[in-house]
Design a protein around this motif. Sequence first.
Motif, PDB file in Angstrom:
ATOM      1  N   ARG A 117      75.376  67.867  10.859  1.00 26.76           N
ATOM      2  CA  ARG A 117      73.917  67.055  10.778  1.00 26.76           C
ATOM      3  C   ARG A 117      73.224  66.722   9.874  1.00 26.76           C
ATOM      4  NH1 ARG A 117      73.477  71.537  14.480  1.00 26.76           N
ATOM      5  NH2 ARG A 117      73.094  72.387  12.577  1.00 26.76           N
ATOM      6  N   GLU A 263      60.293  66.163  12.299  1.00 25.20           N
ATOM      7  CA  GLU A 263      60.775  64.510  13.685  1.00 25.20           C
ATOM      8  C   GLU A 263      59.835  63.662  13.466  1.00 25.20           C
ATOM      9  OE1 GLU A 263      61.550  67.691  16.892  1.00 25.20           O
ATOM     10  OE2 GLU A 263      63.608  67.936  15.922  1.00 25.20           O
ATOM     11  N   SER A 267      59.446  59.339  13.168  1.00 23.45           N
ATOM     12  CA  SER A 267      59.216  58.919  14.372  1.00 23.45           C
ATOM     13  C   SER A 267      57.899  58.242  14.337  1.00 23.45           C
ATOM     14  CB  SER A 267      59.150  59.756  15.423  1.00 23.45           C
ATOM     15  OG  SER A 267      58.545  59.132  17.334  1.00 23.45           O
ATOM     16  N   GLU A 273      64.574  58.370  16.940  1.00 21.14           N
ATOM     17  CA  GLU A 273      63.657  59.754  17.877  1.00 21.14           C
ATOM     18  C   GLU A 273      64.428  60.973  17.076  1.00 21.14           C
ATOM     19  OE1 GLU A 273      66.207  57.720  21.196  1.00 21.14           O
ATOM     20  OE2 GLU A 273      64.188  56.171  21.360  1.00 21.14           O
ATOM     21  N   GLU A 275      67.025  63.031  18.825  1.00 22.43           N
ATOM     22  CA  GLU A 275      68.252  63.334  19.453  1.00 22.43           C
ATOM     23  C   GLU A 275      68.932  62.770  18.387  1.00 22.43           C
ATOM     24  OE1 GLU A 275      65.505  61.906  21.162  1.00 22.43           O
ATOM     25  OE2 GLU A 275      65.353  63.340  22.567  1.00 22.43           O
ATOM     26  N   ALA A 276      68.969  61.663  17.225  1.00 21.19           N
ATOM     27  CA  ALA A 276      69.550  61.421  15.641  1.00 21.19           C
ATOM     28  C   ALA A 276      69.409  62.671  15.065  1.00 21.19           C
ATOM     29  CB  ALA A 276      68.968  59.924  15.476  1.00 21.19           C
ATOM     30  N   HIS A 278      69.857  65.500  15.352  1.00 22.20           N
ATOM     31  CA  HIS A 278      70.684  67.183  16.229  1.00 22.20           C
ATOM     32  C   HIS A 278      71.561  66.521  15.939  1.00 22.20           C
ATOM     33  CE1 HIS A 278      66.409  68.801  15.906  1.00 22.20           C
ATOM     34  NE2 HIS A 278      66.353  68.039  16.376  1.00 22.20           N
TER      35      HIS A 278
END
Length: 278
Positions: A117, A263, A267, A273, A275-276, A278
């Motif tokens: 990750r 985050e 952003s 985003e 989501e990218a 995690h």
Amino acid sequence: MTSRDPRAPELARLAGLIADETRAACLLALLDGRAWTAGELARHAGVAASTASEHLHRLVAGGVLAEERQGRHRYVRLADARVAQLVEDLAAQVAPGAVVRRPRGLRETSSGSAMARGRTCYDHFAGRLGIAVTDALTARGLLLPTSEPEGRAGVERSTARRPEGLSTGGLSTPAGAPRRRTSEERATGFALTDAGLRWFDSAGITLDRTSRRPLARACLDWTERRPHLAGVAGAALCRHALDVGWCVRIGSARAVKVTPEGERALSELLGIEAEALH
């Protein structure tokens, strides 16, 4: 008769230093950019402390590791960024299917997932985090892949528009102005555009323009199998993110995770985003 390349003996010596599983395990651990004790590396490699000390002595004597002493404690770290690049590049050559051992438990599985990750690759970000940042910089025209062929005149044109609200940082070259790639940029795989230089300045990330290292360099990511940003820019971004709390380290390994503050920052600054990450 063709004379043998004079670099052959030194190459063989260097390869011999790395060509041992215990030493390789130590070198991979040291890619986190920090200094480790012999005892810590022994536990990591699963060998006796005396065995680890013997291997580390060889690596220090061979110039691959640097030794530091604080009181009674002895620490070792990778000698420099070139050694880190060599180790990471070699690790990236290991075929994905070559590692067949299954994780020994939930803890090891979780550790592997965390490394994939996001992690540090010596002094810059790797894993999905490193790729997300690199892709965002590229998409905004702040970073340019230079392995692609140039036009006949060898001139590139930055098509990036300066992100709204970013200052020019005192640089007068407008976005869209033609600029010839240097031989160093072509060799390192990435180049910061003028807009990219302004972005780093406006984000409060200082770039050491006097360093002998490339300003931007492509480093092949061994989990994502794609290049992420390294070099002076990659190191500065990683250092800044850790210093201001955008990312935090997980335990004693190379894994890092993005904080809620990080985050929001990624952003706002790069349009990444959550989501990218995690």
